[in-house]
Design a protein around this motif. Structure first.
Motif, PDB file in Angstrom:
ATOM      1  N   PHE A 169      -0.189  -6.513  -6.654  1.00 39.23           N
ATOM      2  CA  PHE A 169      -1.698  -6.117  -7.724  1.00 39.23           C
ATOM      3  C   PHE A 169      -2.811  -7.534  -7.038  1.00 39.23           C
ATOM      4  O   PHE A 169      -4.320  -6.475  -7.817  1.00 39.23           O
ATOM      5  CB  PHE A 169      -1.379  -6.139  -9.285  1.00 39.23           C
ATOM      6  N   MET A 170      -2.310  -7.707  -7.175  1.00 37.96           N
ATOM      7  CA  MET A 170      -3.802  -9.181  -6.489  1.00 37.96           C
ATOM      8  C   MET A 170      -4.734  -8.239  -5.206  1.00 37.96           C
ATOM      9  O   MET A 170      -5.309  -8.735  -5.247  1.00 37.96           O
ATOM     10  CB  MET A 170      -3.033 -10.649  -6.377  1.00 37.96           C
ATOM     11  N   ILE A 171      -3.162  -8.181  -4.256  1.00 44.26           N
ATOM     12  CA  ILE A 171      -4.136  -7.584  -3.399  1.00 44.26           C
ATOM     13  C   ILE A 171      -4.889  -6.452  -4.014  1.00 44.26           C
ATOM     14  O   ILE A 171      -6.322  -6.682  -3.336  1.00 44.26           O
ATOM     15  CB  ILE A 171      -3.098  -7.409  -2.100  1.00 44.26           C
ATOM     16  N   LEU A 172      -3.787  -6.010  -4.368  1.00 46.99           N
ATOM     17  CA  LEU A 172      -4.884  -4.380  -4.693  1.00 46.99           C
ATOM     18  C   LEU A 172      -6.505  -4.564  -5.561  1.00 46.99           C
ATOM     19  O   LEU A 172      -7.262  -3.664  -5.378  1.00 46.99           O
ATOM     20  CB  LEU A 172      -4.075  -3.446  -5.312  1.00 46.99           C
ATOM     21  N   PHE A 173      -6.540  -5.288  -6.352  1.00 43.86           N
ATOM     22  CA  PHE A 173      -7.406  -5.702  -7.322  1.00 43.86           C
ATOM     23  C   PHE A 173      -8.477  -6.658  -6.598  1.00 43.86           C
ATOM     24  O   PHE A 173      -9.882  -6.651  -6.462  1.00 43.86           O
ATOM     25  CB  PHE A 173      -7.329  -7.176  -8.290  1.00 43.86           C
ATOM     26  N   GLY A 174      -8.445  -7.353  -5.115  1.00 47.60           N
ATOM     27  CA  GLY A 174      -9.377  -8.273  -4.320  1.00 47.60           C
ATOM     28  C   GLY A 174     -10.246  -6.695  -3.253  1.00 47.60           C
ATOM     29  O   GLY A 174     -10.371  -6.961  -2.320  1.00 47.60           O
ATOM     30  N   VAL A 175      -9.154  -5.242  -3.795  1.00 51.63           N
ATOM     31  CA  VAL A 175     -10.291  -4.352  -2.047  1.00 51.63           C
ATOM     32  C   VAL A 175     -11.639  -3.765  -3.371  1.00 51.63           C
ATOM     33  O   VAL A 175     -11.387  -3.838  -4.709  1.00 51.63           O
ATOM     34  CB  VAL A 175      -9.239  -3.142  -2.056  1.00 51.63           C
ATOM     35  N   ASN A 176     -12.614  -3.639  -2.408  1.00 54.13           N
ATOM     36  CA  ASN A 176     -14.032  -2.900  -3.265  1.00 54.13           C
ATOM     37  C   ASN A 176     -12.954  -1.472  -4.013  1.00 54.13           C
ATOM     38  O   ASN A 176     -12.506  -0.870  -3.134  1.00 54.13           O
ATOM     39  CB  ASN A 176     -14.385  -2.413  -1.838  1.00 54.13           C
ATOM     40  N   PHE A 177     -13.727  -1.771  -5.248  1.00 52.94           N
ATOM     41  CA  PHE A 177     -13.323  -0.757  -5.759  1.00 52.94           C
ATOM     42  C   PHE A 177     -14.271   0.880  -5.508  1.00 52.94           C
ATOM     43  O   PHE A 177     -13.966   1.707  -5.541  1.00 52.94           O
ATOM     44  CB  PHE A 177     -13.712  -1.214  -7.217  1.00 52.94           C
ATOM     45  N   ASN A 178     -15.300   0.459  -4.876  1.00 55.21           N
ATOM     46  CA  ASN A 178     -15.603   1.510  -3.876  1.00 55.21           C
ATOM     47  C   ASN A 178     -14.870   2.704  -3.826  1.00 55.21           C
ATOM     48  O   ASN A 178     -14.827   3.921  -2.996  1.00 55.21           O
ATOM     49  CB  ASN A 178     -17.095   1.900  -2.813  1.00 55.21           C
ATOM     50  N   PHE A 179     -14.065   2.387  -2.256  1.00 52.60           N
ATOM     51  CA  PHE A 179     -12.923   2.528  -1.732  1.00 52.60           C
ATOM     52  C   PHE A 179     -11.843   3.450  -2.420  1.00 52.60           C
ATOM     53  O   PHE A 179     -11.362   4.436  -2.381  1.00 52.60           O
ATOM     54  CB  PHE A 179     -11.786   1.690  -1.244  1.00 52.60           C
ATOM     55  N   TYR A 180     -11.013   2.740  -3.685  1.00 53.32           N
ATOM     56  CA  TYR A 180     -10.881   3.588  -4.616  1.00 53.32           C
ATOM     57  C   TYR A 180     -11.587   5.187  -4.961  1.00 53.32           C
ATOM     58  O   TYR A 180     -10.978   5.584  -5.583  1.00 53.32           O
ATOM     59  CB  TYR A 180     -10.304   2.654  -5.887  1.00 53.32           C
ATOM     60  N   PHE A 181     -12.922   4.741  -5.195  1.00 50.02           N
ATOM     61  CA  PHE A 181     -12.949   5.485  -6.097  1.00 50.02           C
ATOM     62  C   PHE A 181     -13.643   6.897  -4.630  1.00 50.02           C
ATOM     63  O   PHE A 181     -13.546   8.008  -5.238  1.00 50.02           O
ATOM     64  CB  PHE A 181     -14.787   5.110  -6.462  1.00 50.02           C
ATOM     65  N   LEU A 182     -13.739   6.942  -3.703  1.00 49.21           N
ATOM     66  CA  LEU A 182     -13.649   7.443  -2.541  1.00 49.21           C
ATOM     67  C   LEU A 182     -11.881   8.622  -2.460  1.00 49.21           C
ATOM     68  O   LEU A 182     -12.337   9.301  -2.146  1.00 49.21           O
ATOM     69  CB  LEU A 182     -14.163   6.959  -1.159  1.00 49.21           C
ATOM     70  N   LEU A 183     -10.931   7.656  -2.866  1.00 44.89           N
ATOM     71  CA  LEU A 183      -9.716   7.770  -2.787  1.00 44.89           C
ATOM     72  C   LEU A 183      -9.311   8.579  -3.881  1.00 44.89           C
ATOM     73  O   LEU A 183      -8.935  10.021  -3.416  1.00 44.89           O
ATOM     74  CB  LEU A 183      -8.631   6.834  -2.767  1.00 44.89           C
ATOM     75  N   LEU A 184      -9.935   8.762  -4.953  1.00 48.48           N
ATOM     76  CA  LEU A 184     -10.014   9.668  -6.954  1.00 48.48           C
ATOM     77  C   LEU A 184     -10.945  10.552  -6.260  1.00 48.48           C
ATOM     78  O   LEU A 184     -10.108  11.425  -6.864  1.00 48.48           O
ATOM     79  CB  LEU A 184     -11.033   8.626  -7.641  1.00 48.48           C
ATOM     80  N   PHE A 185     -11.728  10.782  -5.353  1.00 47.32           N
ATOM     81  CA  PHE A 185     -12.708  12.189  -5.324  1.00 47.32           C
ATOM     82  C   PHE A 185     -11.950  12.660  -3.761  1.00 47.32           C
ATOM     83  O   PHE A 185     -13.486  13.509  -3.591  1.00 47.32           O
ATOM     84  CB  PHE A 185     -14.159  11.517  -5.653  1.00 47.32           C
ATOM     85  N   ARG A 186     -11.382  12.642  -2.782  1.00 49.77           N
ATOM     86  CA  ARG A 186     -10.154  12.820  -2.122  1.00 49.77           C
ATOM     87  C   ARG A 186     -11.753  12.686  -1.235  1.00 49.77           C
ATOM     88  O   ARG A 186     -11.337  13.409  -0.303  1.00 49.77           O
ATOM     89  CB  ARG A 186     -10.451  14.327  -2.190  1.00 49.77           C
ATOM     90  N   LYS A 187     -11.908  11.687  -0.931  1.00 47.88           N
ATOM     91  CA  LYS A 187     -13.255  11.895   0.445  1.00 47.88           C
ATOM     92  C   LYS A 187     -12.131  10.483   1.691  1.00 47.88           C
ATOM     93  O   LYS A 187     -12.163   9.417   1.458  1.00 47.88           O
ATOM     94  CB  LYS A 187     -14.642  11.439   0.149  1.00 47.88           C
ATOM     95  N   TRP A 188     -11.213  10.980   2.122  1.00 49.58           N
ATOM     96  CA  TRP A 188     -10.666  10.755   2.582  1.00 49.58           C
ATOM     97  C   TRP A 188     -11.065   9.659   3.427  1.00 49.58           C
ATOM     98  O   TRP A 188     -10.350   8.718   4.010  1.00 49.58           O
ATOM     99  CB  TRP A 188      -9.397  11.536   2.838  1.00 49.58           C
ATOM    100  N   ARG A 189     -11.880  11.052   4.674  1.00 51.99           N
ATOM    101  CA  ARG A 189     -12.509   9.991   6.287  1.00 51.99           C
ATOM    102  C   ARG A 189     -13.343   8.704   5.889  1.00 51.99           C
ATOM    103  O   ARG A 189     -13.575   7.923   6.548  1.00 51.99           O
ATOM    104  CB  ARG A 189     -13.202  11.727   6.869  1.00 51.99           C
ATOM    105  N   GLN A 190     -13.799   8.832   4.844  1.00 49.90           N
ATOM    106  CA  GLN A 190     -15.480   7.953   4.543  1.00 49.90           C
ATOM    107  C   GLN A 190     -14.300   6.868   3.775  1.00 49.90           C
ATOM    108  O   GLN A 190     -15.035   5.603   3.959  1.00 49.90           O
ATOM    109  CB  GLN A 190     -16.338   8.122   3.051  1.00 49.90           C
ATOM    110  N   ALA A 191     -12.897   7.068   2.902  1.00 58.00           N
ATOM    111  CA  ALA A 191     -12.255   5.985   2.097  1.00 58.00           C
ATOM    112  C   ALA A 191     -12.037   4.959   3.856  1.00 58.00           C
ATOM    113  O   ALA A 191     -11.835   3.681   3.326  1.00 58.00           O
ATOM    114  CB  ALA A 191     -11.494   6.173   1.683  1.00 58.00           C
ATOM    115  N   PHE A 192     -10.926   5.566   4.739  1.00 58.37           N
ATOM    116  CA  PHE A 192     -10.087   4.787   5.187  1.00 58.37           C
ATOM    117  C   PHE A 192     -11.323   4.389   6.689  1.00 58.37           C
ATOM    118  O   PHE A 192     -11.159   3.933   7.616  1.00 58.37           O
ATOM    119  CB  PHE A 192      -9.322   6.116   5.867  1.00 58.37           C
ATOM    120  N   ARG A 193     -12.644   5.076   6.453  1.00 60.26           N
ATOM    121  CA  ARG A 193     -13.562   3.963   7.750  1.00 60.26           C
ATOM    122  C   ARG A 193     -13.608   3.156   6.967  1.00 60.26           C
ATOM    123  O   ARG A 193     -14.971   2.267   8.098  1.00 60.26           O
ATOM    124  CB  ARG A 193     -14.459   5.041   8.191  1.00 60.26           C
ATOM    125  N   THR A 194     -13.885   2.444   6.086  1.00 61.91           N
ATOM    126  CA  THR A 194     -14.449   1.200   5.608  1.00 61.91           C
ATOM    127  C   THR A 194     -13.609   0.351   6.671  1.00 61.91           C
ATOM    128  O   THR A 194     -12.329  -0.747   6.089  1.00 61.91           O
ATOM    129  CB  THR A 194     -13.985   0.993   3.811  1.00 61.91           C
TER     130      THR A 194
END
Length: 367
Positions: free
Chosen positions: A177-202
């Motif tokens: 969870f330390m590692i997960l909270f260090g990830v850009n929250f925009n990445f989680y936002f994109l995953l939440l709204f199923r923008k997979w390609r955009q998320a994994f191009r970060t």
């Protein structure tokens, strides 16, 4: 923008002065400067402490101490933007002044919507960690305070030995969870709204995980003779790398006894920090990615003067204003860092103590 920066800076000062009152008035930390230091360390998620025996504090003070991390992790003003319906003014300037990273944008049509989405993700991840810690046999109070420190990447422990006394399962949950909270929250936002390609191009997220993997491998190789088995070696290396790069500051071992190479890697991670748009501190991975791309771009322009290329991030051109802002940020960072080391040197400590003390506080790490 000027008003946004001033409002943000003054708000942090006023909130810190108010936040230290519970410590001071209760007598838990009787000296006002110490109470103020502890509160600022909490709200800024630094995790440095003036307390030598945290277990002597009553539970209500320990809870408030850890909760300052949780509030400060996402940003106190982002929290206010999420819950208060403001009218007039440019809320985006407050968001820009509050949020870390080279550039900030809205995830939705309104700043209030953006703030609420970020906090829903933040609360959801915190709740998941609390449940997993409870499943590992940790008490509810310990689970809450540990999760607050992990989510805010602050690292205020409620035990004098930080996380060393907990089971390997609980240490692994905290590491992840330390590692997960260090990830850009925009990445989680994109995953939440199923923008997979955009998320994994970060690129920043890939760079962040790449740095973590490389650091763990180097430290495991360097300390293998000191640690009995592979599992313990991996656990301790992963925990300390996650704790330092995310600027959390929890600890399971005395890494000051580690060989020079391992400690050098940890100091480098202090400066790199977590992703922009996360709860972590440090310079931020995105800035280093853009700086490396800038160096490559300049070298290419020098070797091939007639070539016309643009610096790109995640497949999009990076504006010259952003590159210039990062260059100014780095120069300012180094200047303030050097000035701080000189100021601390008048205390009479050695250079290593001065350098690492400034690195730990300036990057909001703590240890």
């Amino acid at each position: 923008m000027k008003e946004g920066c001033v409002a943000t800076a003054l708000s942090w000062i006023v909130l810190s002065l108010a936040g230290c009152l519970p410590f001071f008035l209760s007598g838990a930390i009787p000296h006002f400067p110490d109470a103020l230091f502890e509160t600022i360390s909490g709200f800024t998620t630094t995790g440095a402490s003036v307390l030598s025996d945290v277990e002597a504090l009553p539970h209500c003070m320990l809870f408030w101490r850890s909760f300052t991390h949780w509030l400060g992790g996402m940003g106190v003003l982002v929290f206010l933007l999420a819950v208060i319906q403001m009218t007039g003014g440019s809320h985006m300037n407050l968001m820009r002044a509050e949020s870390p990273g080279p550039s900030v944008g809205k995830l939705g049509p309104k700043v209030m919507y953006t703030a609420r989405v970020l906090y829903l993700i933040y609360i959801g991840m915190t709740m998941i960690q609390i449940i997993l810690l409870l499943c590992g046999g940790m008490s509810l109070f310990d689970s809450l305070t540990t999760s607050f420190g992990t989510a805010g990447t602050g690292g205020f422990g409620i035990k004098n030995d930080s996380m060393e006394g907990y089971s390997p399962y609980l240490q692994w949950v905290t590491t992840i969870f330390m590692i997960l909270f260090g990830v850009n929250f925009n990445f989680y936002f994109l995953l939440l709204f199923r923008k997979w390609r955009q998320a994994f191009r970060t690129e920043e997220v890939w760079g962040y995980f790449g740095v973590i993997a490389a650091a763990i491998a180097i430290i495991m190789w360097d300390i293998h003779s000191m640690v009995g088995d592979f599992g313990t070696n991996l656990k301790d290396s992963a925990f300390q790398v996650a704790s330092i790069i995310t600027t959390t500051g929890y600890s399971t071992v005395d890494f000051d006894t580690w060989p020079a190479t391992a400690r050098t890697v940890l100091v480098i991670l202090m400066f790199i920090g977590a992703c922009a748009g996360s709860t972590g501190g440090g310079i931020k991975v995105s800035r280093f990615v853009i700086l490396l791309k800038t160096v490559h771009h300049e070298l290419k322009s020098y070797l091939f003067p007639k070539s016309v290329t643009k610096i790109k991030m995640d497949g999009k051109p990076v504006e010259n204003e952003t590159v210039r802002g990062i260059n100014v940020y780095m120069i300012t960072f180094l200047a303030i860092f050097a000035f701080s080391v000189v100021c601390i040197s008048f205390e009479g400590h050695d250079l290593l103590t001065n350098f690492t003390a400034v690195a730990a506080t300036f990057n909001n790490i703590g240890p």
